[in-house]
Design a protein around this motif. Structure first.
Motif, PDB file in Angstrom:
ATOM      1  N   LEU A 171       4.600   4.673   4.856  1.00  0.00           N
ATOM      2  CA  LEU A 171       4.836   3.343   5.417  1.00  0.00           C
ATOM      3  C   LEU A 171       4.448   3.324   6.893  1.00  0.00           C
ATOM      4  O   LEU A 171       3.777   2.398   7.371  1.00  0.00           O
ATOM      5  N   ILE A 172       4.850   4.349   7.618  1.00  0.00           N
ATOM      6  CA  ILE A 172       4.523   4.462   9.036  1.00  0.00           C
ATOM      7  C   ILE A 172       3.004   4.556   9.224  1.00  0.00           C
ATOM      8  O   ILE A 172       2.425   3.922  10.114  1.00  0.00           O
ATOM      9  N   LEU A 173       2.344   5.349   8.382  1.00  0.00           N
ATOM     10  CA  LEU A 173       0.900   5.548   8.492  1.00  0.00           C
ATOM     11  C   LEU A 173       0.148   4.235   8.315  1.00  0.00           C
ATOM     12  O   LEU A 173      -0.731   3.894   9.122  1.00  0.00           O
ATOM     13  N   PHE A 174       0.487   3.473   7.281  1.00  0.00           N
ATOM     14  CA  PHE A 174      -0.202   2.205   7.041  1.00  0.00           C
ATOM     15  C   PHE A 174       0.108   1.195   8.138  1.00  0.00           C
ATOM     16  O   PHE A 174      -0.740   0.374   8.501  1.00  0.00           O
ATOM     17  N   MET A 175       1.318   1.237   8.675  1.00  0.00           N
ATOM     18  CA  MET A 175       1.671   0.321   9.754  1.00  0.00           C
ATOM     19  C   MET A 175       0.856   0.638  11.003  1.00  0.00           C
ATOM     20  O   MET A 175       0.319  -0.262  11.660  1.00  0.00           O
ATOM     21  N   CYS A 196       1.079   8.864  13.353  1.00  0.00           N
ATOM     22  CA  CYS A 196       1.870   9.275  12.189  1.00  0.00           C
ATOM     23  C   CYS A 196       2.245  10.753  12.295  1.00  0.00           C
ATOM     24  O   CYS A 196       3.356  11.144  11.929  1.00  0.00           O
ATOM     25  N   TRP A 197       1.316  11.565  12.793  1.00  0.00           N
ATOM     26  CA  TRP A 197       1.596  12.994  12.948  1.00  0.00           C
ATOM     27  C   TRP A 197       2.716  13.221  13.956  1.00  0.00           C
ATOM     28  O   TRP A 197       3.548  14.124  13.786  1.00  0.00           O
ATOM     29  N   MET A 198       2.783  12.400  15.002  1.00  0.00           N
ATOM     30  CA  MET A 198       3.891  12.497  15.953  1.00  0.00           C
ATOM     31  C   MET A 198       5.215  12.218  15.242  1.00  0.00           C
ATOM     32  O   MET A 198       6.226  12.874  15.511  1.00  0.00           O
ATOM     33  N   TYR A 199       5.204  11.248  14.341  1.00  0.00           N
ATOM     34  CA  TYR A 199       6.409  10.913  13.562  1.00  0.00           C
ATOM     35  C   TYR A 199       6.799  12.094  12.667  1.00  0.00           C
ATOM     36  O   TYR A 199       7.965  12.485  12.597  1.00  0.00           O
ATOM     37  N   ILE A 200       5.806  12.671  11.981  1.00  0.00           N
ATOM     38  CA  ILE A 200       6.069  13.802  11.080  1.00  0.00           C
ATOM     39  C   ILE A 200       6.562  15.014  11.872  1.00  0.00           C
ATOM     40  O   ILE A 200       7.502  15.706  11.469  1.00  0.00           O
ATOM     41  N   ARG A 201       5.917  15.255  13.003  1.00  0.00           N
ATOM     42  CA  ARG A 201       6.305  16.400  13.838  1.00  0.00           C
ATOM     43  C   ARG A 201       7.731  16.234  14.348  1.00  0.00           C
ATOM     44  O   ARG A 201       8.501  17.197  14.418  1.00  0.00           O
ATOM     45  N   ALA A 230       0.819  -1.218   0.000  1.00  0.00           N
ATOM     46  CA  ALA A 230       0.000   0.000   0.000  1.00  0.00           C
ATOM     47  C   ALA A 230       0.851   1.266   0.000  1.00  0.00           C
ATOM     48  O   ALA A 230       0.443   2.300  -0.536  1.00  0.00           O
ATOM     49  N   SER A 231       2.032   1.199   0.624  1.00  0.00           N
ATOM     50  CA  SER A 231       2.853   2.412   0.749  1.00  0.00           C
ATOM     51  C   SER A 231       3.856   2.584  -0.385  1.00  0.00           C
ATOM     52  O   SER A 231       4.522   3.616  -0.467  1.00  0.00           O
TER      53      SER A 231
END
Length: 729
Positions: free
Chosen positions: A361-365, A517-522, A312-313
């Motif tokens: 990838l992180i989001l789908f996981m 995922c937003w924590m990862y992006i931030r 998916a990613s």
């Protein structure tokens, strides 16, 4: 403002109800002095302002875990106007135990009878009015998952507060032996004002009989009364052991459940045909938690998650790589050569972009993990692995901490370390804290994805599953060693509720996945950005000295003097199609530029550190650029990817000819399979990131253990990497 606390057992829908009331307008912090999460929000309803606090999920108010201490302390110290006790309607007997404790504490309670839809499906019928009458507290039916009953609950809370209803005189008979002892202890407590500024007198006496360590510690400040109450407690326990073979604590729990059963008679009616039938969850569990098939299905689920996640990613990750390449091209064309251009392209775009490129990838996981959590399967994983974990000196609750840390790739070691606080035994708790960082967390995931893309593209799901299983195995082996040689204490019991299977809602899954995922992006936009810029500075300065620059200038002049003026002009133009002499000149100049860029990095601060370490790390297959990345990874694991991106980008001559970092590992570094596997081994084992190290220090109360994870694990990782590299190479 009216303070409203929401309490309840785990898996009763308490947090869903809190989310319904507050929407997304809540803030998260920690309770003062502890690492337990606190969710709080202000809402307006019918002209009233409520400050809503979501207390930790607990089964009782006895201080056996940190969450129970926090929940009880909040109720006692903050004295909320109302405590909303959320009950699982399909399991009232267990859920009402904490309600009884609230009433004995003389706390005003409104009951939210949640999950009534589940009770109806099980043919369990509840007379709500009769239940409210018997309990002496308002009862409101809710279905938190579907946001039903929330408004009525707020109405009932508002009415309850405005009614000024006095606290009910709630008293349970615990049998002649305990009742007579309570009648003896209560006047002593009242006469001496012993802890009565915080607690009801009879409740204090009851807590002494229950051997409540927190109340004992507070009572010890008045040693005379404290000793007198302990003597009475010991006298009663000696009598109960000789006559009934029980302690006062056990007998009190039995009588509470007896009281609850008497309340439920005539209130809860389950159809006779319902009594012996297996519910759907039980039927599913016969397969999913089977001793043989359960673990095999769990591994199959993991493989499926990785297969779907990578599939998916794939396109979104490719789009982001293209987007960052396009952005680099724009900056390259729009800015003159210099430090600013180098900073933006190499320090920011290639550094942070390498990390952000894995966001899909992180989001789908995280989406997949949310499905397992919300469906109830995650609890089954802990149940199934409890037997295995006991062999390694841990218990089923350790599984939860492992999973939160990234046991299913994508978590974070910081909340995983904090999750260990629910473990009762000090030995298992400490070992879990020390080994949870071995899990493939979301910060390590980009590194694994990078290496998989470079060397294992055809078998990416299999390799990711292998990395996950090896991470678990390594963590358990270390746990066994720590338990055998470092920490020698008795193991504690493991008790866990298996919630019914539920169909996750799409809204809930999206919220959970996006929040993480937003924590990862931030993090990529703040911490990783700052570290990437710092690494760029360290890899850029002081650079070449005047003499070295002059040497390269002389090389360029020597090459250019062999060509005519027309060829020089043609080679320096933006034209893609040039004559053979101009193309030849471009290649020669590009070679010199690449050598100059490589020399510039080597002469930098980071380059010198990397080269100094290379005399040792070469045995593990790590070159000086990899050394820079691994040292930076101690701050945050994502930095390994951003540092490699910056290092290889700084040696780039033509942005248009740049390739994704995964390809650079082979084409520009000359990495082999041995290098890749050695690096994988090192990442699996070496020091946790700095934030996790701080969390370990806070949770263990000692920097000794935190330092052990940095120094000890890094040394073990390096030795293991040397072994892997030397065997394969």
């Amino acid at each position: 403002m009216k303070n409203i606390a929401i309490a309840g057992n785990p898996n009763c829908g308490k947090t869903s109800l809190f989310n319904n009331i507050t929407g997304a307008n809540y803030h998260v912090a920690n309770y003062p002095g502890v690492t337990v999460e606190k969710k709080e929000a202000s809402v307006k309803h019918n002209g009233s302002v409520f400050n809503i606090v979501d207390l930790p999920g607990t089964y009782s108010l006895s201080p056996y875990s940190l969450e129970e201490v926090v929940a009880r302390d909040y109720v006692v110290n903050e004295k909320p106007e109302v405590v909303v006790d959320v009950l699982d309607a399909s399991n009232l007997e267990r859920n009402l135990y904490m309600f009884v404790q609230f009433m004995e504490l003389e706390v005003p309670v409104v009951l939210a009878l949640n999950m009534v839809d589940v009770a109806k499906k099980r043919n369990i019928h509840i007379d709500v009015d009769l239940l409210a009458k018997k309990l002496g507290a308002p009862v409101v039916e809710t279905v938190a998952r579907e946001n039903k009953g929330t408004g009525l609950l707020l109405d009932r809370i508002d009415d309850f507060i405005n009614s000024g209803k006095p606290k009910p005189d709630f008293k349970i008979s615990y049998g002649q032996d305990i009742d007579s002892t309570l009648d003896k202890m209560t006047p002593i407590v009242e006469k001496n004002d012993f802890l009565t500024d915080k607690y009801p007198a009879r409740w204090v006496a009851l807590k002494y009989l229950e051997n409540d360590e927190q109340v004992h510690a507070q009572g010890a400040l008045n040693m005379e009364v404290h000793k007198k109450l302990l003597d009475i407690t010991d006298e009663l326990n000696n009598h109960l052991r000789s006559t009934l073979k029980v302690t006062a604590e056990n007998l009190i729990a039995d009588y509470r459940y007896g009281f609850i059963n008497s309340i439920l008679k005539g209130v809860v009616v389950a159809e006779e045909s319902n009594m012996d039938r297996l519910f759907l969850s039980d039927k599913i569990d016969k397969v999913l938690t089977n001793r043989l098939f359960g673990p095999l299905l769990m591994i199959a689920f993991l493989y499926g998650i990785y297969e779907v996640t990578f599939w998916a990613s794939e396109f979104p990750v490719g789009w982001l790589e293209t987007a960052f390449g396009w952005l680099s091209g724009i900056v390259d064309a729009g800015l003159n050569d210099g430090l600013l251009k180098s900073l933006i392209i190499s320090g920011i775009i290639d550094g942070v972009g390498g990390v952000l490129g894995f966001a899909p990838l992180i989001l789908f996981m995280f989406f997949a993990i949310a499905i397992l959590e919300d469906s109830g399967y995650m609890a089954r994983t802990a149940y199934m692995l409890d037997r295995v974990f006991r062999f390694f000196g841990l218990q089923g609750n350790s599984v939860v901490a492992y999973i939160v840390s990234g046991g299913i790739a994508g978590g974070c070691a910081v909340p995983g370390v904090m999750a260990a606080r629910t473990i009762k035994g000090e030995k298992e708790r400490l070992i879990t804290i020390l080994t949870a960082p071995f899990m493939p967390c979301g910060a390590k995931l980009p590194i694994y994805a990078l290496i998989i893309a470079a060397f294992f593209q055809e078998h990416r799901s299999t390799i990711m599953l292998g990395i996950t299983l090896i991470s678990w195995l390594l963590a358990l082996i270390v746990a066994r060693i720590l338990g055998a040689f470092v920490l020698k204490e008795h193991s504690s019991a493991f008790v866990m509720e298996l919630p019914p299977y539920r169909m996750p809602t799409l809204k809930g899954l999206i919220i959970h996945a996006w929040e993480r995922c937003w924590m990862y992006i931030r993090k990529a936009g703040t911490v990783i950005l700052a570290i990437s810029i710092l690494l760029w500075v360290l890899m850029t300065f002081p650079g070449l000295n005047a003499e070295e620059e002059q040497a390269f200038e002389s090389q360029i002049a020597a090459v250019e003097q062999n060509y005519t003026k027309d060829v020089l002009l043609e080679a320096g133009s933006d034209a893609e199609e040039v004559s053979e002499p101009a193309s030849e000149l471009r290649d020669k100049l590009a070679t010199i530029d690449a050598e100059m860029a490589a020399m510039n990095i080597k002469e930098s601060v980071a380059g010198k550190i990397g080269i100094a370490l290379e005399s040792v790390t070469k045995y593990a297959g790590f070159d000086w650029k990899t050394n820079i990345a691994l040292v930076g990874g101690i701050a945050a694991k994502e930095v390994v990817v951003s540092a490699l991106g910056t290092a290889y980008s700084l040696g780039e001559v033509d942005i248009e000819d740049s390739v994704p970092l995964a390809e650079s590992l082979i084409s520009k570094s000359g990495w082999t399979m041995a290098n890749a596997l050695s690096l994988l081994t090192f990442i699996l084992l070496y020091s946790p990131c700095f934030v996790t190290v701080v969390a370990i220090a806070k949770e263990t109360g000692s920097w000794k253990w935190a330092s052990f994870t940095v120094v000890g694990y890094t040394l073990v990782a390096f030795l293991a990497s040397i072994a892997v590299y030397q065997i394969i190479a």
